[in-house]
Enzyme design. Sequence first.
Site, mmCIF file in Angstrom:
data_model
loop_
_atom_site.group_PDB
_atom_site.id
_atom_site.type_symbol
_atom_site.label_atom_id
_atom_site.label_comp_id
_atom_site.label_asym_id
_atom_site.label_seq_id
_atom_site.Cartn_x
_atom_site.Cartn_y
_atom_site.Cartn_z
ATOM 1 N N GLY A 15 -63.615 40.368 33.335
ATOM 2 C CA GLY A 15 -64.499 40.732 34.288
ATOM 3 C C GLY A 15 -64.835 42.503 34.366
ATOM 4 O O GLY A 15 -65.323 42.649 35.179
ATOM 5 N N LYS A 16 -64.130 42.889 33.379
ATOM 6 C CA LYS A 16 -64.286 44.387 33.449
ATOM 7 C C LYS A 16 -65.648 44.941 33.254
ATOM 8 O O LYS A 16 -66.085 46.026 34.009
ATOM 9 C CB LYS A 16 -63.381 45.222 32.102
ATOM 10 N N ALA A 39 -64.543 43.620 21.537
ATOM 11 C CA ALA A 39 -64.658 43.668 23.023
ATOM 12 C C ALA A 39 -65.984 43.013 23.200
ATOM 13 O O ALA A 39 -67.141 43.158 22.532
ATOM 14 C CB ALA A 39 -64.564 44.870 23.665
ATOM 15 N N GLY A 40 -66.352 42.515 24.475
ATOM 16 C CA GLY A 40 -67.508 41.944 24.883
ATOM 17 C C GLY A 40 -67.848 42.098 26.466
ATOM 18 O O GLY A 40 -66.969 41.362 27.130
ATOM 19 N N HIS A 41 -68.168 42.977 26.899
ATOM 20 C CA HIS A 41 -68.541 43.397 28.401
ATOM 21 C C HIS A 41 -70.014 42.852 28.601
ATOM 22 O O HIS A 41 -70.785 43.480 28.341
ATOM 23 C CB HIS A 41 -68.106 44.746 28.601
ATOM 24 N N THR A 300 -67.969 37.442 22.735
ATOM 25 C CA THR A 300 -68.029 38.065 21.600
ATOM 26 C C THR A 300 -67.905 36.912 20.510
ATOM 27 O O THR A 300 -68.976 36.894 19.625
ATOM 28 C CB THR A 300 -66.659 39.016 21.045
ATOM 29 N N GLY A 302 -67.508 33.239 21.376
ATOM 30 C CA GLY A 302 -68.004 31.975 21.770
ATOM 31 C C GLY A 302 -67.082 30.998 22.177
ATOM 32 O O GLY A 302 -67.141 29.773 22.215
HETATM 33 P P1 IMP Z 1 -58.484 41.116 17.143
HETATM 34 O O1 IMP Z 1 -58.407 42.373 18.210
HETATM 35 O O2 IMP Z 1 -59.778 40.729 16.679
HETATM 36 O O3 IMP Z 1 -57.475 41.632 16.035
HETATM 37 O O4 IMP Z 1 -57.565 40.046 17.636
HETATM 38 C C1 IMP Z 1 -56.242 40.019 18.134
HETATM 39 C C2 IMP Z 1 -56.185 39.140 19.649
HETATM 40 O O5 IMP Z 1 -56.713 39.761 20.517
HETATM 41 C C3 IMP Z 1 -56.868 37.763 19.387
HETATM 42 O O6 IMP Z 1 -55.883 36.821 20.287
HETATM 43 C C4 IMP Z 1 -58.137 37.984 20.134
HETATM 44 O O7 IMP Z 1 -58.441 36.518 20.669
HETATM 45 C C5 IMP Z 1 -57.590 39.076 21.236
HETATM 46 N N1 IMP Z 1 -58.769 39.804 21.625
HETATM 47 C C6 IMP Z 1 -59.333 40.684 20.967
HETATM 48 N N2 IMP Z 1 -60.302 41.335 21.768
HETATM 49 C C7 IMP Z 1 -60.469 40.548 22.831
HETATM 50 C C8 IMP Z 1 -61.339 40.559 24.049
HETATM 51 O O8 IMP Z 1 -62.240 41.467 24.243
HETATM 52 N N3 IMP Z 1 -61.050 39.601 25.074
HETATM 53 C C9 IMP Z 1 -60.022 38.776 24.586
HETATM 54 N N4 IMP Z 1 -59.335 38.745 23.906
HETATM 55 C C10 IMP Z 1 -59.380 39.768 22.698
#
Ligand code: IMP
Length: 432
Positions: A15-16, A39-41, A300, A302
């Site tokens: 929840g950043k 990321a998905g904020h 990001t 779903g």
């Molecule tokens: P990558 O960052 O796409 O290489 O994924 C590596 C791991 O980090 C995976 O388990 C993703 O689901 C997790 N991950 C990457 N970005 C996020 C995020 O913003 N929120 C939660 N998990 C993330």
Amino acid sequence: MPSTAIVGLQWGDEGKGKIIDSLAAQADVVARYAGGNNAGHTVIVQDEKFVLHLIPGGILHDGTINLIGRGLVVDLGALIEEIDGLSARGIPVEERLRLDGSAQVIFPYHRHVDGLVEKWRGKGRIGTTGRGIGPAYADKVARTGIRVADILDEKVFEQRLLAALAEKSAVIEKVYGQAPENYEELFETSRAQAERLRPLIVDGGALLRDASQEGKRILFEGAQGSMLDLDAGTYPYVTSSWTGIWGIAGGTGFPPNRLSRSLAVTKAYCTRVGEGPFPTELFGEMGERLREAGNEYGATTGRPRRCGWFDMLASRYAAELNGLDGVFMTNLDVLSGFETIGVGMGYKTPQGEVSRFPAEFSSLEQVEPIWIEMPGWSEDITSVQSYSDLPETAQDYLRFLEKGLGVPIERVSVGPDRCQSFLGENGQENLW
Ligand code: IMP
């Protein structure tokens, strides 16, 4: 001069977005230092929802400069799409956004390889977001990466892209049996994208150091969470960047001793997306109930998030590593209606019981949590505006977490809207 950093304490999705948005309102500069569009904020402003992937969370605020730091890996097409999407909603993005020329670029071949490697990993897959993050960082470290500034110099770009493609296309074709990349198309598209972004390109470190000299407020925005950090996290089930406070100096060019406050965001329970150890995960009906109550689906990708109770060991470990001054506790409202709430206070491991996160273990898959059960509350708390108005059991739960973490809870969040949060029992008004 004041500079505050906000990172994730868990496995991301804490929840950043909302917290960063509220602090960004008081910041002159908001800088991201790691990750990419994995990321998905999410920020909700008066019922309008904004999901930011690459653009820092100060973009919705007038007069705030938003920096994409040199530590990021940037998919230029995705960035332009995000700029255009926000611009179409009336936000003057290009006035407020800056991009460090030293940031690495994610090319289509990185995304392609991300997918191919995940498939090849089979059961050992990481469950990446498929955005090309890992392959782009791997190239950076191997020194075959290409920076935004390199694309702006036609000659340099030509040389570097030809060299990169010679290797990538060979791997894609010969190892994975897929069609190689088209050099001309990639060259032209990337050149056009970089030229479009040229007016935004800066030396981000200089921008931040100058801003600090001028007494401006800088907010550093973490992405993902500390437990997904390349070094500190549950390797290899991590992302490929330094997500904790320690990533800021390298990922921006801002000297580490200038940072004035280190804060982190944590949910009042725990979630994880993708594969990897999650000792306090709940399965079956309880996990499902938490997922539905918290609407735990990735911003990001779903994907449904794995859900579980608060893991005191992992969170305390992350709090210690980040040298935290305080935490923001989010999603407390999601726990309303649970008769009891669990907290993982230790692990049973093949070597015996531990009460400290066993960072030296090769695998956490075999650990079992040692639970403590706290009484829950049934009231809807989404309109509570102060700590003392929370049900007694909710106050007790927060006190228990605060004591266990060893840092004050600065704010408590009870819903997605900007106005649904209040000061923690030991929180300070001023977070700078
Ligand atoms: P990558 O960052 O796409 O290489 O994924 C590596 C791991 O980090 C995976 O388990 C993703 O689901 C997790 N991950 C990457 N970005 C996020 C995020 O913003 N929120 C939660 N998990 C993330």
